[in-house]
Design a protein around this motif. Sequence first.
Motif, mmCIF file in Angstrom:
data_model
loop_
_atom_site.group_PDB
_atom_site.id
_atom_site.type_symbol
_atom_site.label_atom_id
_atom_site.label_comp_id
_atom_site.label_asym_id
_atom_site.label_seq_id
_atom_site.Cartn_x
_atom_site.Cartn_y
_atom_site.Cartn_z
ATOM 1 N N VAL A 13 0.830 -1.201 0.000
ATOM 2 C CA VAL A 13 0.000 0.000 0.000
ATOM 3 C C VAL A 13 0.862 1.247 0.000
ATOM 4 O O VAL A 13 0.569 2.225 -0.677
ATOM 5 N N PHE A 58 -5.242 0.655 6.089
ATOM 6 C CA PHE A 58 -4.762 -0.715 5.931
ATOM 7 C C PHE A 58 -3.403 -0.921 6.600
ATOM 8 O O PHE A 58 -2.681 -1.849 6.274
ATOM 9 N N ALA A 98 -9.717 -4.872 -1.826
ATOM 10 C CA ALA A 98 -8.381 -4.690 -1.261
ATOM 11 C C ALA A 98 -7.887 -5.938 -0.554
ATOM 12 O O ALA A 98 -6.678 -6.125 -0.385
ATOM 13 N N LEU A 106 -5.702 -1.987 -3.339
ATOM 14 C CA LEU A 106 -5.373 -1.451 -2.019
ATOM 15 C C LEU A 106 -5.280 0.069 -2.062
ATOM 16 O O LEU A 106 -5.795 0.771 -1.187
#
Length: 439
Positions: A13, A58, A98, A106
Amino acid sequence: MTKFISTRLQVIVAASALCILAGAPAVAPVQARAPAVAPFGGDIADFYRGRGGAPLWFAPNAGPAAQQLLQLLASAQADNLNPRRYDVRGLARAVDGARSGDPGALQRAEVMLSSAFVAYARDLRHDPGVGIVYVDQELKPAPPSARELLIAASRAPSLGDYVQQIGWMNPIYAKLRQALASRIYHSPAESRLLQLNLERARALPAGGGRYVIVNPPAARLYMYENGQVVDSMRVVAGRPDPIAQTPMMNAFIRYIALNPYWNSPPDITSRKLAPTILKEGRAYFTKRGYDVVDQFGANAHVLDPMAVDWRAVAAGRVKVNLRQRPGPANSMGKMKFMFPNAAGIWLHDTPEKEKIEDAARLESNGCVRLEDAARFERWLFNGRAPSPKGARPEQKVDLPQPVPIYITYLTAVPSGTSIVYFDDFYGKDRAQARRFAAL
């Protein structure tokens, strides 16, 4: 193995976010169905650039924050907002996508979540338009910038808790909203009360710091530090009749006045004081410590009280400035707490301690009498309360730092896991409900 996957997810990410910040064509742009998020793109990019592209939603320590944000947005109707504004279904699909670990998916979900979070948080922070007097405009609720919101979220000890508890709003707002969204009420009437009070709670402060909340329906004052109540006390607030109600007001307490005068309001002078003066004559002024003055304030000059037509004053035909000198019987007590405003409202001590014991403590002329003014003074001055120097009236002492005060009107107040309801003494619930019904 779990730690390895989480670390790899963060790297993927971060790399993807850096690509979008650098302008690289990592993925095709997403067609957002919520136009509200579009203006924040640059600010959001700046936020991620400032953190080296590291993810927020995330990140390994983000926990269930993304899912909790989706739940908030899906129930935005509780905030009197339209959930469709935030494209909740599109966000849910992006979050599901994601999970595949695909860098593009993502990146897309990360940016969409931040955009929706910013739009929602900004939508919550505004003047509710319910008649609050903003003495100091800095205390009027306004939407924070995208960068401010995202930085605050990134610094929260737990992003999941921050989102779940709506950490960018006052705790009272968050708990009323939770009760409304979770249907923790017993009737449509209680649901409506929660909605009305939620609007008023928008004007309460978010974040930490020191501040004061006064709630006349509960007849109580609360001292806050870092979002937590550290002390509280009973108060006597304004009477229910329109001319005596304590107004909703946001202001800074800037100084205290020791050995204060009490300036009698014209209606009190006419209704209560003048009839007694007619009976007692000049002795009234000597015994009770009153003066007739040409004006209130530092430039006042004392006049002959017997030159006044007190029958005309009692009948309401003549107005007179009646001031009570400092002393044991003074209605202001030993001190008053000043947040200068056009309505002439302040907090003050009182010699009438028995009024504090009354169950219904709405008996003042608009100002707020305190159960323990000395204790409140110590808190404002961080434990080093000043004392008057001699008997000189109206000794002004500035606070070390101005402290915000929020005089609100909450007839539904969180208490633990439940909601406590108070009588609508001032009729604001009824008036606000009629106004909303007419929109």
